[in-house]
Enzyme design. Structure first.
Site, mmCIF file in Angstrom:
data_model
loop_
_atom_site.group_PDB
_atom_site.id
_atom_site.type_symbol
_atom_site.label_atom_id
_atom_site.label_comp_id
_atom_site.label_asym_id
_atom_site.label_seq_id
_atom_site.Cartn_x
_atom_site.Cartn_y
_atom_site.Cartn_z
ATOM 1 N N SER A 22 6.011 2.440 -8.083
ATOM 2 C CA SER A 22 5.129 1.575 -8.861
ATOM 3 C C SER A 22 3.839 2.299 -9.232
ATOM 4 O O SER A 22 3.199 2.926 -8.387
ATOM 5 C CB SER A 22 4.811 0.326 -8.025
ATOM 6 O OG SER A 22 3.936 -0.510 -8.732
ATOM 7 N N LYS A 45 4.692 -1.201 -12.669
ATOM 8 C CA LYS A 45 3.337 -1.111 -12.063
ATOM 9 C C LYS A 45 2.981 -2.474 -11.466
ATOM 10 O O LYS A 45 3.329 -3.510 -12.032
ATOM 11 C CB LYS A 45 2.362 -0.726 -13.178
ATOM 12 C CG LYS A 45 0.913 -1.002 -12.898
ATOM 13 C CD LYS A 45 0.145 0.265 -12.633
ATOM 14 C CE LYS A 45 -1.263 -0.021 -12.121
ATOM 15 N NZ LYS A 45 -1.614 0.787 -10.962
ATOM 16 N N CYS A 130 -3.529 -4.175 -1.374
ATOM 17 C CA CYS A 130 -4.771 -4.654 -1.998
ATOM 18 C C CYS A 130 -5.710 -5.216 -0.928
ATOM 19 O O CYS A 130 -5.235 -5.767 0.061
ATOM 20 C CB CYS A 130 -4.443 -5.780 -2.968
ATOM 21 S SG CYS A 130 -4.665 -5.327 -4.681
ATOM 22 N N ASN A 192 2.923 3.386 0.892
ATOM 23 C CA ASN A 192 1.880 3.481 -0.124
ATOM 24 C C ASN A 192 0.980 4.682 0.236
ATOM 25 O O ASN A 192 1.284 5.417 1.171
ATOM 26 C CB ASN A 192 1.089 2.163 -0.183
ATOM 27 C CG ASN A 192 0.624 1.876 -1.603
ATOM 28 O OD1 ASN A 192 0.081 2.756 -2.256
ATOM 29 N ND2 ASN A 192 0.841 0.669 -2.077
ATOM 30 N N THR A 193 -0.104 4.850 -0.478
ATOM 31 C CA THR A 193 -0.940 6.046 -0.277
ATOM 32 C C THR A 193 -1.739 6.001 1.030
ATOM 33 O O THR A 193 -1.980 4.931 1.586
ATOM 34 C CB THR A 193 -1.928 6.189 -1.454
ATOM 35 O OG1 THR A 193 -2.631 4.963 -1.592
ATOM 36 C CG2 THR A 193 -1.214 6.515 -2.747
ATOM 37 N N GLY A 217 1.481 12.556 -2.994
ATOM 38 C CA GLY A 217 2.004 13.884 -3.313
ATOM 39 C C GLY A 217 2.583 14.580 -2.092
ATOM 40 O O GLY A 217 2.679 13.976 -1.011
ATOM 41 N N GLY A 243 6.958 8.962 -0.938
ATOM 42 C CA GLY A 243 5.839 9.761 -0.454
ATOM 43 C C GLY A 243 6.152 11.245 -0.602
ATOM 44 O O GLY A 243 6.892 11.798 0.210
ATOM 45 N N GLY A 244 5.659 11.856 -1.666
ATOM 46 C CA GLY A 244 5.794 13.302 -1.841
ATOM 47 C C GLY A 244 7.172 13.792 -2.244
ATOM 48 O O GLY A 244 7.453 14.989 -2.160
HETATM 49 C C1 LIG Z 1 -1.885 6.962 -10.212
HETATM 50 C C2 LIG Z 1 -1.184 6.135 -9.176
HETATM 51 C C3 LIG Z 1 -1.099 4.751 -9.335
HETATM 52 C C4 LIG Z 1 -0.436 3.974 -8.376
HETATM 53 N N1 LIG Z 1 -0.322 2.624 -8.570
HETATM 54 C C5 LIG Z 1 0.384 1.868 -7.675
HETATM 55 C C6 LIG Z 1 0.620 0.486 -7.904
HETATM 56 O O1 LIG Z 1 0.212 -0.091 -8.918
HETATM 57 N N2 LIG Z 1 1.337 -0.197 -6.962
HETATM 58 C C7 LIG Z 1 1.837 0.397 -5.834
HETATM 59 O O2 LIG Z 1 2.501 -0.283 -5.030
HETATM 60 N N3 LIG Z 1 1.651 1.716 -5.613
HETATM 61 C C8 LIG Z 1 0.942 2.453 -6.503
HETATM 62 N N4 LIG Z 1 0.789 3.799 -6.282
HETATM 63 C C9 LIG Z 1 1.375 4.406 -5.062
HETATM 64 C C10 LIG Z 1 2.741 5.018 -5.371
HETATM 65 O O3 LIG Z 1 3.640 4.071 -5.888
HETATM 66 C C11 LIG Z 1 3.345 5.696 -4.125
HETATM 67 O O4 LIG Z 1 3.566 4.728 -3.117
HETATM 68 C C12 LIG Z 1 2.449 6.797 -3.563
HETATM 69 O O5 LIG Z 1 1.835 7.513 -4.595
HETATM 70 C C13 LIG Z 1 3.218 7.754 -2.649
HETATM 71 O O6 LIG Z 1 4.264 8.396 -3.335
HETATM 72 P P1 LIG Z 1 4.119 9.875 -4.006
HETATM 73 O O7 LIG Z 1 3.560 10.765 -2.947
HETATM 74 O O8 LIG Z 1 5.500 10.223 -4.440
HETATM 75 O O9 LIG Z 1 3.160 9.702 -5.156
HETATM 76 C C14 LIG Z 1 0.134 4.587 -7.234
HETATM 77 C C15 LIG Z 1 0.048 5.987 -7.086
HETATM 78 C C16 LIG Z 1 -0.591 6.762 -8.034
HETATM 79 C C17 LIG Z 1 -0.649 8.252 -7.845
#
Ligand SMILES: Cc1cc2nc3c(=O)[nH]c(=O)nc-3n(C[C@H](O)[C@H](O)[C@H](O)COP(=O)(O)O)c2cc1C
Length: 304
Positions: A22, A45, A130, A192-193, A217, A243-244
């Site tokens: 998302s 999103k 949130c 999530n992050t 990342g 996640g990454g």
């Molecule tokens: C620019 C950006 C916007 C994001 N927006 C959302 C969001 O709207 N809803 C959500 O659940 N996670 C959101 N995330 C988190 C990602 O969906 C994901 O859980 C997180 O980035 C870890 O995965 P990755 O390391 O592959 O990026 C967002 C991440 C990024 C980088």
């Protein structure tokens, strides 16, 4: 024979385990550049009941092996999504997962109630990252009770599968995962992050206007894998790992740790065409390893 990439998630059949995470991939929008029908599922999103302007810029910063974002769930609200985005998204063949966020329990419930009347949604992902405005601003997902309240409130309004997306910014993610499942979550999305920050030394200021942001990342892959592994040991519901992830090998690591499918996030921002490449590589990887199906890998980690 071609290896079978299909997986099953709470009654949804995915032709392969790869979907965007998302917020990391423009939906709708990317159909202009690639065939979305090759993906395992589509994840939109996060949307909230009311429109949100998001946080002020700068809201993205590069970090070693990842990035920080503080976009702040910028979106035009659930009614706008239903009228404008959903009609475009429901025509693709992969199941559509709609992500719901909110700052009050009642807002999640009302958003779900509005979405439930609409055709073309296969499942929901509940983003509990949130800030919970009713409880002073800590993310819902940082408390088992708040997670449970959100999941139970959405569950009342839907017959569709519900995935709860958890934050790693907690002492014990297993406890939160169990709370979500007890409240009726049919599956979990992890993670999530990670909460982080970066500093501009020359200006002596934080790099993000919001000061804190979410780290994503390759830097977070080991944490995400650990969360998937720990939670998979403790719950019976399917897990979507995130996640990454940036390669077929990463996908297999998450499946072995216990995920049934995965999401690609930051890697889409680095290379918007990475998901079809990962799908093709995954098929090649399985063939080379003599695996007939990707399902052979799910939870098959030998840790004894
Ligand atoms: C620019 C950006 C916007 C994001 N927006 C959302 C969001 O709207 N809803 C959500 O659940 N996670 C959101 N995330 C988190 C990602 O969906 C994901 O859980 C997180 O980035 C870890 O995965 P990755 O390391 O592959 O990026 C967002 C991440 C990024 C980088």
């Amino acid at each position: 024979m071609k290896p079978d990439l299909s997986v099953e998630l709470c009654g949804l059949r995915l032709q392969n385990p790869i979907m965007p995470s998302s917020g990391s991939f423009g939906l709708p929008g990317y159909e202009e550049y690639m065939d979305l029908n090759v993906l395992g599922a589509l994840v939109a999103k996060s949307i909230t009941l009311h429109p949100r302007p998001g946080n002020p810029p700068p809201r993205i910063a590069e970090t070693p092996a990842g990035m920080l974002n503080a976009v702040g769930i910028q979106n035009r609200g659930v009614k706008w999504f239903i009228e404008n985005d959903l009609p475009k998204l429901r025509h693709f063949s992969p199941p559509l997962i709609v992500s719901i966020a909110g700052t009050k329990v009642e807002d999640f419930a009302q958003a779900a109630e509005l979405l439930e009347k609409e055709e073309g949604i296969a499942a929901y992902e509940i983003n509990v990252s949130c800030p919970n405005m009713e409880a002073g601003g800590r993310a819902f997902g940082m408390s088992a009770a708040a997670t449970q309240a959100v999941v139970a409130s959405v569950k009342k309004h839907t017959r569709r599968p519900l995935f709860t997306k958890l934050t790693p910014n907690v002492t014990d993610i297993v406890e939160i995962a169990q709370a979500a499942v007890e409240a009726g979550s049919d599956g979990l999305t992890l993670i999530n992050t990670l909460l982080g920050m970066a500093v501009d030394v020359r200006r002596r200021r934080p790099l993000l206007a919001n000061i804190l942001g979410g780290l994503s990342g390759p830097a977070i892959k080991p944490v995400a894998l650990r969360c998937v592994y720990q939670v998979a040991q403790a719950v019976k519901v399917p897990i979507i790992g995130v996640g990454g992830i940036a390669s077929a090998a990463d996908v297999l690591e998450f499946l072995l740790a216990g995920a049934s499918a995965v999401q690609v996030g930051t890697a889409n921002i680095v290379d918007p065409y990475i998901m079809p490449k990962i799908i093709a590589d995954l098929e090649k990887c399985l063939a080379e390893n003599g695996a007939a199906s990707v399902r052979e890998y799910i939870g098959a980690l030998r840790a004894d």
